[in-house]
Design a protein around this motif. Structure first.
Motif, mmCIF file in Angstrom:
data_model
loop_
_atom_site.group_PDB
_atom_site.id
_atom_site.type_symbol
_atom_site.label_atom_id
_atom_site.label_comp_id
_atom_site.label_asym_id
_atom_site.label_seq_id
_atom_site.Cartn_x
_atom_site.Cartn_y
_atom_site.Cartn_z
ATOM 1 N N ASP A 243 29.029 39.589 45.330
ATOM 2 C CA ASP A 243 29.408 38.751 44.358
ATOM 3 C C ASP A 243 30.053 37.602 45.206
ATOM 4 O O ASP A 243 29.812 36.478 44.997
ATOM 5 N N VAL B 84 36.583 39.691 38.271
ATOM 6 C CA VAL B 84 35.474 40.591 38.444
ATOM 7 C C VAL B 84 35.715 41.911 38.026
ATOM 8 O O VAL B 84 35.181 42.895 37.568
ATOM 9 N N ARG B 87 36.163 42.831 34.755
ATOM 10 C CA ARG B 87 35.052 43.145 34.086
ATOM 11 C C ARG B 87 34.610 44.124 34.353
ATOM 12 O O ARG B 87 34.073 45.087 33.396
ATOM 13 N N ASP B 97 29.866 44.377 26.341
ATOM 14 C CA ASP B 97 29.965 42.940 27.044
ATOM 15 C C ASP B 97 31.448 42.662 27.399
ATOM 16 O O ASP B 97 32.378 43.072 26.816
ATOM 17 N N GLU B 176 24.664 35.706 34.533
ATOM 18 C CA GLU B 176 25.076 37.080 34.661
ATOM 19 C C GLU B 176 23.825 37.878 34.729
ATOM 20 O O GLU B 176 24.009 38.834 35.643
ATOM 21 N N GLN B 177 22.924 37.697 33.969
ATOM 22 C CA GLN B 177 21.721 38.515 33.891
ATOM 23 C C GLN B 177 20.652 38.144 34.989
ATOM 24 O O GLN B 177 20.136 39.104 35.631
ATOM 25 N N GLU B 180 23.034 37.457 38.630
ATOM 26 C CA GLU B 180 23.964 38.608 38.625
ATOM 27 C C GLU B 180 25.343 37.930 39.347
ATOM 28 O O GLU B 180 25.966 38.342 39.984
ATOM 29 N N TYR B 181 25.639 36.730 39.170
ATOM 30 C CA TYR B 181 26.938 35.962 39.324
ATOM 31 C C TYR B 181 27.962 36.259 38.272
ATOM 32 O O TYR B 181 27.689 36.043 37.047
ATOM 33 N N HIS B 182 29.065 36.738 38.550
ATOM 34 C CA HIS B 182 30.058 36.850 37.521
ATOM 35 C C HIS B 182 31.141 36.164 37.754
ATOM 36 O O HIS B 182 32.387 36.493 37.589
#
Lengths: 354, 224
Positions: A243, B84, B87, B97, B176-177, B180-182
């Motif tokens: 990430d 992150v 989360r 979520d 996000e989906q 895949e960056y959070h």
């Protein structure tokens, strides 16, 4: 024992040793030598008493003074040099830093103690500032959320609003969002300073991330007609947080596109060299003046170009990049030729081979 | 849809409740973690919007307790910390979520809508919307019988939008989906990608499948 008494003792010892040596030499010159001469029948040399004395003094004293002086100086200087070395290693990041005591119970130990107490107090102050920033950014989020809600609700009921009012509200909303981003980045960096950010340590194929980022960069660069090229992509396995490394790559390429001239070029490369993965991002922007280059990774440092062209940014993007790189045990540096090109070079240690 | 909102900040909770009511949801508001746990166990809600910072029991512990007791009410966690790690911690605790504060109301509404419809989803390999066909196993896309060339990222974006057809997907949800960056990438990447994809899919066709929802995000549907 204090340094003063220790020095006094050593000096005394030195004087004693000198006197003993002098005595020995004088005995040889005035007693043993004349006796030998007499026994062998060699006539007395026409030498004066003072001449003999000067000879003794000359041969005995010079090397002794040199040796003893050197010895005393070393005994005093060495611990001070050690202390200085330890102090040079101190950074805001590794506080509180304890300099080891010499254990002699002298002034140097006292100096070390007061120094360690000072760094402890400094660490406390830094801690308080961090805590304050962390609390402040946390506390700012609830009012920011509410401000955002209010502006959005007002905009949603837009039918009775004049175009000027809508524009004003949208502008306000934009500023609230910008403020939120700054608060977010600030929270992240403060947490990173306090060592609260835990990064994953997973084996990652850096090449995949670079290729993904290359695809994104091409799309980002299209509106400005900036040409993006992938100048090489070696296989490079690193241990890290996917990430965060994606964030790093996107940040660097996004910058390379944003701070470019229309029709310019961005080049992206990944090389594997000397046990390190090298990521190089080059653009053909205005560049960063030499005096600003070492400071671009500091917080809230923004180039003149960013300000004059009103390119939006928090001034924290490159600080976050630096944190990500350092957290992976790597280095980041920027070189720039004003008016020509700017290159950011990231070096990350490769994952140990199995 | 019956939604419970739990936030110790009364004004935030009030705004969320008002926005959800305008969407046609029935809402209830609580401010305390222990009360929230009792309420969710007593009344079947369709979704719960749960702040992590609460008086009494915190949000994470509420979710853990619910899941431990076999209650599967969909939960959207809110947090003012927004990291992150947090989360991941929230999703591991059993939340469906996670949304960091401050967020846009539209973001929250889009996510609550999806939470309420969760469960009935099946993972079809072939997705259809009007004359657009996406085969996720063969990785091909066709519209009106004509093949469309897509990059990997475009394919993933199209798959996500088609799976959520009829529902608004916000930029953040897409990030996000699909990426895949959070984290907030601070760029208009999603918009540029959607524009390109829309050109590939909708150009030359009378029926437009891509629609942007101002201030919210994007939706794919077979209607004007």
């Amino acid at each position: 024992m204090t340094l003063r008494s220790r020095l006094a003792l050593r000096f005394g010892a030195m004087i004693t040793a000198c006197l003993a040596l002098l005595g020995g030499l004088a005995y040889h010159e005035f007693v043993t030598e004349p006796a030998q001469r007499k026994a062998l029948g060699i006539p007395e040399l026409p030498e004066t008493f003072w001449g003999e004395y000067a000879e003794v003094f000359f041969y005995g004293m010079i090397p002794l003074v040199l040796a003893a002086g050197w010895w005393i100086i070393r005994r005093v200087i060495d611990p001070i040099a050690l202390l200085a070395q330890s102090i040079e290693r101190i950074q805001a990041e590794n506080l509180p830093y304890s300099v080891p005591r010499t254990g002699g119970g002298d002034e140097l130990d006292r100096l070390t103690d007061s120094f360690n107490a000072l760094t402890a107090r400094l660490a406390g102050s830094f801690g308080q500032i961090r805590e304050f920033t962390l609390h402040a950014s946390h506390e700012l989020k609830t009012p920011l959320t509410i401000m955002r809600f209010q502006l959005e609700t007002k905009l949603d009921e837009g039918k009775n609003l004049s175009p000027e009012e809508v524009e004003w509200l949208e502008c306000e909303l934009h500023e609230v969002q910008r403020l939120s981003k700054i608060v977010d980045s600030l929270t992240l960096l403060t947490k990173a300073d306090a060592g609260l950010m835990k990064l994953e340590q997973k084996p990652l194929a850096l090449g995949d991330l670079v290729r993904e980022c290359f695809e994104d960069a091409q799309i980002l660069a299209e509106p400005q007609e900036v040409q993006v090229t992938l100048a090489g992509c070696d296989a490079a396995q690193v241990l890290g947080d996917g990430d965060r490394l994606r964030q790093l790559l996107l940040n660097l390429t996004d910058n390379a596109v944003k701070y470019n001239r229309p029709g310019g070029a961005v080049s992206l490369a990944l090389r594997s060299r000397d046990g390190q993965a090298e990521i190089e991002v080059t653009n053909t922007g205005e560049g960063v003046p030499a005096e600003l280059q070492p400071r671009v990774f500091e917080r809230f440092i923004r180039g003149t170009e960013a300000r004059s062209r009103a390119i939006e940014g928090s001034g924290l993007g490159l600080s976050i990049c630096r944190w990500i790189v350092q957290a992976h045990g790597g280095t980041i540096q920027m070189t720039s030729q004003v008016g020509q090109s700017t290159t950011v070079l990231v070096r990350l240690p490769l994952a140990p081979a199995h | 849809m019956h939604v419970l909102i739990v936030d110790d900040d009364r004004r935030t909770a009030g705004f969320i409740s008002k926005a959800l009511k305008q969407e046609g949801c029935a809402t209830e508001v609580l401010h305390d973690g222990d009360e929230a746990l009792d309420a969710i166990l007593a009344v079947p809600f369709d979704a719960v919007v749960l702040d992590i910072m609460l008086a009494g029991r915190d949000g994470l512990s509420v979710v853990r307790q619910l899941r431990a007791k076999g209650n599967h009410t969909p939960v959207l966690l809110l947090s003012a910390r927004g990291e992150v790690n947090e989360r991941v911690e929230g999703l591991n605790a059993g939340a469906d979520d996670y949304l960091p504060k401050p967020f846009a109301l539209a973001e929250l509404l889009a996510r609550v809508r999806i939470l309420g419809r969760r469960g009935g989803e099946t993972k079809h390999a072939v997705l259809r919307l009007a004359d657009l066909v996406l085969d996720t196993s063969a990785r091909t896309a066709q519209r009106g019988g004509r093949k469309i060339e897509l990059t990997t990222r475009e394919f993933r974006l199209l798959e996500y939008l088609m799976r959520s057809a009829g529902r608004v997907c916000t930029r953040m949800m897409i990030f996000e989906q699909v990426w895949e960056y959070h984290f907030d990438p601070g760029s208009n990447l999603v918009d540029v990608y959607v524009r390109k994809l829309r050109d590939k899919i909708d150009e030359g066709f009378e029926r437009k499948l891509f629609h942007s929802v101002r201030g919210e995000g994007y939706v794919m549907k077979d209607s004007p």
